[in-house]
Motif scaffolding. Structure first.
Motif, PDB file in Angstrom:
ATOM      1  N   GLU A  78      21.951  -0.704  16.348  1.00 21.74           N
ATOM      2  CA  GLU A  78      22.863  -1.637  15.682  1.00 21.74           C
ATOM      3  C   GLU A  78      23.902  -2.196  16.661  1.00 21.74           C
ATOM      4  N   SER A  82      24.232  -6.085  17.560  1.00 17.52           N
ATOM      5  CA  SER A  82      25.531  -6.756  17.474  1.00 17.52           C
ATOM      6  C   SER A  82      25.804  -7.542  18.758  1.00 17.52           C
ATOM      7  N   LYS A 108      29.678 -12.887  12.108  1.00 23.24           N
ATOM      8  CA  LYS A 108      29.799 -12.060  10.899  1.00 23.24           C
ATOM      9  C   LYS A 108      28.725 -10.985  10.890  1.00 23.24           C
ATOM     10  N   GLN A 109      27.539 -11.359  11.306  1.00 24.97           N
ATOM     11  CA  GLN A 109      26.450 -10.389  11.388  1.00 24.97           C
ATOM     12  C   GLN A 109      26.774  -9.329  12.451  1.00 24.97           C
ATOM     13  N   GLN A 112      29.217  -6.858  11.103  1.00 22.27           N
ATOM     14  CA  GLN A 112      28.582  -6.036  10.073  1.00 22.27           C
ATOM     15  C   GLN A 112      27.769  -4.917  10.732  1.00 22.27           C
ATOM     16  N   LEU A 113      27.103  -5.246  11.832  1.00 24.06           N
ATOM     17  CA  LEU A 113      26.319  -4.255  12.559  1.00 24.06           C
ATOM     18  C   LEU A 113      27.207  -3.277  13.321  1.00 24.06           C
ATOM     19  N   PRO A 115      31.274  -2.700  13.399  1.00 27.07           N
ATOM     20  CA  PRO A 115      32.634  -3.055  12.988  1.00 27.07           C
ATOM     21  C   PRO A 115      33.673  -2.913  14.092  1.00 27.07           C
TER      22      PRO A 115
END
Length: 173
Positions: A78, A82, A108-109, A112-113, A115
């Motif tokens: 992740e 990101s 935004k993605q 989300q992946l 923070p």
């Protein structure tokens, strides 16, 4: 035994900052044991340290596919995904302000992946400013500063975007 020797040699290479050699040793260990998720994970980390994001992503995906129960593999994947979203957003922003909306989608993605992706929040603030959405720009920069309060560039952007927001608010009123 040969696999363990390759892993040991890979670690020795890393200690000597020879990531290319380490990659070769990890790849040899993988050739001998292709279903070993840990080897793919270690290879991914080494690729990432070498700035080879695409190769790191491929190895991380393989490690996670081989052992999806290992949370470390999932989090690493992740994080790399990101970084890839951030890279794509940067490419959009380099093409000009007309791509800011697309860049925001990637950013935004990215958050989300991961923070904790400070760079994503900074870029998101810049992209929102390109769109003249200073309220969102200020909010994004504040998020970056929550994660790293010592970023001088973020502090400067916060002042700049706050002033623009204030001007926009007064121009409408």
């Amino acid at each position: 035994m040969e696999r363990n020797r390759n892993i040991q040699k890979a670690y020795e290479s890393i200690l000597h900052h020879d990531f290319e050699q380490a990659i070769q040793f990890f790849e040899e260990a993988i050739r001998q044991d292709p279903m070993n998720a840990e080897y793919h994970h270690k290879l991914s980390i080494t690729f990432a340290r070498s700035g080879k994001l695409d190769a790191a992503l491929q190895a991380a995906r393989r490690a996670h596919w081989l052992d999806h129960t290992q949370k470390t593999y999932k989090y690493h994947l992740e994080h790399l995904e990101s970084l890839d979203c951030i890279r794509q957003a940067e490419a959009c922003m380099a093409r000009g302000k007309s791509q800011a909306f697309t860049a925001i989608g990637y950013l935004k993605q990215a958050v989300q992946l991961d923070p904790l992706a400070v760079e994503a929040y900074l870029l998101m603030g810049m992209a929102y400013a390109d769109l003249g959405e200073f309220e969102h720009a200020v909010s994004s920069i504040k998020e970056a500063l929550k994660l790293n309060p010592h970023l001088d560039s973020a502090k400067e952007l916060l002042i700049k975007y706050s002033q623009n927001l204030h001007r926009t608010f007064h121009d409408k009123g």
